[in-house]
Design a protein around this motif. Structure first.
Motif, PDB file in Angstrom:
ATOM      1  N   LEU A   1       0.670  -1.248   0.055  1.00  0.00           N
ATOM      2  CA  LEU A   1       0.002   0.040   0.030  1.00  0.00           C
ATOM      3  C   LEU A   1       0.920   1.356   0.115  1.00  0.00           C
ATOM      4  CD1 LEU A   1      -2.833   1.295  -0.086  1.00  0.00           C
ATOM      5  CD2 LEU A   1      -2.949   0.857   2.597  1.00  0.00           C
ATOM      6  N   GLY A   2       2.050   1.153   0.664  1.00  0.00           N
ATOM      7  CA  GLY A   2       2.725   2.196   0.677  1.00  0.00           C
ATOM      8  C   GLY A   2       3.337   2.884  -0.406  1.00  0.00           C
ATOM      9  N   ASP A   3       3.866   1.948  -1.330  1.00  0.00           N
ATOM     10  CA  ASP A   3       4.302   2.191  -2.827  1.00  0.00           C
ATOM     11  C   ASP A   3       3.209   2.668  -3.602  1.00  0.00           C
ATOM     12  OD1 ASP A   3       6.752   1.177  -2.063  1.00  0.00           O
ATOM     13  OD2 ASP A   3       6.490  -1.018  -2.983  1.00  0.00           O
ATOM     14  N   LYS A   4       1.920   2.210  -3.488  1.00  0.00           N
ATOM     15  CA  LYS A   4       0.804   2.710  -4.133  1.00  0.00           C
ATOM     16  C   LYS A   4       0.506   4.212  -3.901  1.00  0.00           C
ATOM     17  CE  LYS A   4      -1.346  -1.614  -5.163  1.00  0.00           C
ATOM     18  NZ  LYS A   4      -2.525  -2.420  -5.013  1.00  0.00           N
ATOM     19  N   LEU A   5       0.660   4.473  -2.486  1.00  0.00           N
ATOM     20  CA  LEU A   5       0.173   5.850  -2.103  1.00  0.00           C
ATOM     21  C   LEU A   5       1.533   6.902  -2.464  1.00  0.00           C
ATOM     22  CD1 LEU A   5      -1.248   5.189   1.450  1.00  0.00           C
ATOM     23  CD2 LEU A   5      -2.284   5.968  -0.558  1.00  0.00           C
ATOM     24  N   MET A   6       2.672   6.198  -2.699  1.00  0.00           N
ATOM     25  CA  MET A   6       3.854   7.118  -3.033  1.00  0.00           C
ATOM     26  C   MET A   6       3.583   7.580  -4.311  1.00  0.00           C
ATOM     27  SD  MET A   6       7.313   5.771  -1.353  1.00  0.00           S
ATOM     28  CE  MET A   6       6.949   4.394  -0.174  1.00  0.00           C
ATOM     29  N   ASP A   7       3.228   6.650  -5.145  1.00  0.00           N
ATOM     30  CA  ASP A   7       3.090   6.617  -6.420  1.00  0.00           C
ATOM     31  C   ASP A   7       1.851   7.525  -6.771  1.00  0.00           C
ATOM     32  OD1 ASP A   7       3.583   5.870  -9.262  1.00  0.00           O
ATOM     33  OD2 ASP A   7       1.575   5.128  -9.110  1.00  0.00           O
ATOM     34  N   ALA A   8       0.815   7.469  -6.052  1.00  0.00           N
ATOM     35  CA  ALA A   8      -0.379   8.608  -6.035  1.00  0.00           C
ATOM     36  C   ALA A   8       0.109   9.693  -5.768  1.00  0.00           C
ATOM     37  CB  ALA A   8      -1.538   7.806  -5.140  1.00  0.00           C
ATOM     38  N   LEU A   9       0.790  10.020  -4.771  1.00  0.00           N
ATOM     39  CA  LEU A   9       1.299  11.313  -4.496  1.00  0.00           C
ATOM     40  C   LEU A   9       2.177  12.042  -5.616  1.00  0.00           C
ATOM     41  CD1 LEU A   9       1.312  13.652  -2.570  1.00  0.00           C
ATOM     42  CD2 LEU A   9       3.294  12.367  -1.063  1.00  0.00           C
ATOM     43  N   THR A  10       3.087  11.090  -6.054  1.00  0.00           N
ATOM     44  CA  THR A  10       3.830  11.719  -7.333  1.00  0.00           C
ATOM     45  C   THR A  10       3.060  12.064  -8.495  1.00  0.00           C
ATOM     46  OG1 THR A  10       5.996  10.238  -6.611  1.00  0.00           O
ATOM     47  CG2 THR A  10       5.845  11.113  -8.771  1.00  0.00           C
ATOM     48  N   ARG A  11       2.082  11.230  -8.895  1.00  0.00           N
ATOM     49  CA  ARG A  11       1.239  11.397 -10.091  1.00  0.00           C
ATOM     50  C   ARG A  11       0.299  12.680  -9.641  1.00  0.00           C
ATOM     51  NH1 ARG A  11      -0.092   6.912 -13.491  1.00  0.00           N
ATOM     52  NH2 ARG A  11       1.378   5.279 -13.234  1.00  0.00           N
ATOM     53  N   ALA A  12      -0.155  12.913  -8.629  1.00  0.00           N
ATOM     54  CA  ALA A  12      -0.938  14.205  -8.239  1.00  0.00           C
ATOM     55  C   ALA A  12      -0.158  15.259  -8.328  1.00  0.00           C
ATOM     56  CB  ALA A  12      -1.605  14.118  -6.783  1.00  0.00           C
ATOM     57  N   ARG A  13       1.206  15.328  -7.886  1.00  0.00           N
ATOM     58  CA  ARG A  13       1.969  16.399  -7.835  1.00  0.00           C
ATOM     59  C   ARG A  13       2.234  16.681  -9.270  1.00  0.00           C
ATOM     60  NH1 ARG A  13       4.718  15.710  -2.469  1.00  0.00           N
ATOM     61  NH2 ARG A  13       3.062  16.579  -1.113  1.00  0.00           N
ATOM     62  N   GLU A  14       2.365  15.769 -10.212  1.00  0.00           N
ATOM     63  CA  GLU A  14       2.647  16.195 -11.507  1.00  0.00           C
ATOM     64  C   GLU A  14       1.661  16.848 -12.351  1.00  0.00           C
ATOM     65  OE1 GLU A  14       3.532  12.125 -13.168  1.00  0.00           O
ATOM     66  OE2 GLU A  14       5.717  12.073 -12.248  1.00  0.00           O
ATOM     67  N   LEU A  15       0.335  16.578 -11.738  1.00  0.00           N
ATOM     68  CA  LEU A  15      -0.793  17.176 -12.275  1.00  0.00           C
ATOM     69  C   LEU A  15      -1.029  18.751 -11.788  1.00  0.00           C
ATOM     70  CD1 LEU A  15      -3.432  14.380 -12.035  1.00  0.00           C
ATOM     71  CD2 LEU A  15      -2.236  15.172 -14.218  1.00  0.00           C
ATOM     72  N   ASP A  16      -0.474  18.763 -10.477  1.00  0.00           N
ATOM     73  CA  ASP A  16      -0.782  20.193  -9.767  1.00  0.00           C
ATOM     74  C   ASP A  16       0.144  20.300  -8.730  1.00  0.00           C
ATOM     75  OD1 ASP A  16      -1.683  22.652  -9.180  1.00  0.00           O
ATOM     76  OD2 ASP A  16      -3.907  21.963  -8.456  1.00  0.00           O
ATOM     77  N   GLU A  17       1.348  20.869  -9.215  1.00  0.00           N
ATOM     78  CA  GLU A  17       2.469  20.917  -8.334  1.00  0.00           C
ATOM     79  C   GLU A  17       2.149  22.102  -7.338  1.00  0.00           C
ATOM     80  OE1 GLU A  17       7.244  22.022  -8.173  1.00  0.00           O
ATOM     81  OE2 GLU A  17       6.202  21.132 -10.137  1.00  0.00           O
ATOM     82  N   GLY A  18       2.547  22.202  -6.057  1.00  0.00           N
ATOM     83  CA  GLY A  18       2.166  23.046  -5.232  1.00  0.00           C
ATOM     84  C   GLY A  18       0.839  23.134  -4.478  1.00  0.00           C
ATOM     85  N   SER A  19       0.000  22.204  -5.018  1.00  0.00           N
ATOM     86  CA  SER A  19      -1.369  21.963  -4.193  1.00  0.00           C
ATOM     87  C   SER A  19      -1.350  20.841  -3.195  1.00  0.00           C
ATOM     88  CB  SER A  19      -2.297  21.804  -5.089  1.00  0.00           C
ATOM     89  OG  SER A  19      -2.625  22.786  -5.922  1.00  0.00           O
ATOM     90  N   PRO A  20      -2.129  20.860  -2.142  1.00  0.00           N
ATOM     91  CA  PRO A  20      -2.081  19.834  -1.150  1.00  0.00           C
ATOM     92  C   PRO A  20      -2.899  18.588  -2.020  1.00  0.00           C
ATOM     93  CG  PRO A  20      -4.120  21.241  -0.888  1.00  0.00           C
ATOM     94  CD  PRO A  20      -3.151  21.889  -1.941  1.00  0.00           C
ATOM     95  N   VAL A  21      -2.761  17.436  -1.536  1.00  0.00           N
ATOM     96  CA  VAL A  21      -3.153  15.959  -1.804  1.00  0.00           C
ATOM     97  C   VAL A  21      -3.915  15.367  -0.864  1.00  0.00           C
ATOM     98  CG1 VAL A  21      -2.459  13.832  -2.901  1.00  0.00           C
ATOM     99  CG2 VAL A  21      -1.045  15.780  -3.417  1.00  0.00           C
ATOM    100  N   LEU A  22      -5.185  14.888  -1.218  1.00  0.00           N
ATOM    101  CA  LEU A  22      -6.135  14.241  -0.252  1.00  0.00           C
ATOM    102  C   LEU A  22      -6.323  13.122  -0.440  1.00  0.00           C
ATOM    103  CD1 LEU A  22      -8.679  15.967   1.984  1.00  0.00           C
ATOM    104  CD2 LEU A  22      -9.421  14.147   0.396  1.00  0.00           C
ATOM    105  N   PHE A  23      -6.049  12.091   0.381  1.00  0.00           N
ATOM    106  CA  PHE A  23      -6.384  10.794   0.246  1.00  0.00           C
ATOM    107  C   PHE A  23      -7.505  10.220   1.052  1.00  0.00           C
ATOM    108  CE2 PHE A  23      -1.937  11.151  -0.456  1.00  0.00           C
ATOM    109  CZ  PHE A  23      -1.569  10.377  -1.640  1.00  0.00           C
ATOM    110  N   LEU A  24      -8.351   9.430   0.584  1.00  0.00           N
ATOM    111  CA  LEU A  24      -9.591   8.962   1.245  1.00  0.00           C
ATOM    112  C   LEU A  24      -9.566   7.450   1.234  1.00  0.00           C
ATOM    113  CD1 LEU A  24     -12.423  11.244  -0.423  1.00  0.00           C
ATOM    114  CD2 LEU A  24     -11.525  11.582   1.817  1.00  0.00           C
TER     115      LEU A  24
END
Length: 140
Positions: A1-24
């Motif tokens: 799960l940790g690897d998946k969340l790291m990947d999701a955080l990286t991908r979200a930041r690629e879409l909108d750098e500088g914004s917060p990321v929210l996981f549900l």
């Protein structure tokens, strides 16, 4: 799960750098919209951005909002799927220099009896009604 969340955080930041990321949590069907708003507001604060976590009744968490300064390593070394997941996540955030605000306790669905408890909560006359919130308004 940790690897998946790291990947999701990286991908979200690629879409909108500088914004917060929210996981549900996918197993947390009762996420109050005000907690989503509070999480985004807390993580995007100009004065003091912080992470925001809503712990779950089983020791995990159902919501985690990360400020833009949070490194992907906040998901390393977490004890997943156990009673200490939220505590483990809090430690990883602290070790990364990220302050955390704690939101309301959430309930997730892992076992058949959790579904029965959910049905009882949803049928209660005191259950909170969901409200519609435009998350773009929170970030602007």
């Amino acid at each position: 799960l940790g690897d998946k969340l790291m990947d999701a955080l990286t991908r979200a930041r690629e879409l909108d750098e500088g914004s917060p990321v929210l996981f549900l949590g996918m197993d947390s069907p009762e996420v109050p919209t005000d907690e989503i708003v509070r999480g985004l507001e807390t993580a995007s604060s100009k004065d003091m951005p912080r992470a925001y976590m809503c712990p779950a009744n089983d020791g995990g968490y159902g919501l985690l909002a990360l400020p833009s300064c949070a490194p992907t390593s906040v998901f390393s070394g977490i004890r997943w799927s156990c009673a200490l997941t939220a505590v483990s996540q809090l430690k990883a955030l602290s070790d990364s220099g990220i302050d955390v605000s704690i939101g309301r306790l959430m309930y997730d669905i892992d076992e058949p009896e959790d579904v029965s408890s959910l049905a009882k909560r949803l049928s209660s006359p005191f259950s909170e009604e969901a409200t519609s919130v435009d998350c773009n308004d929170v970030l602007s």
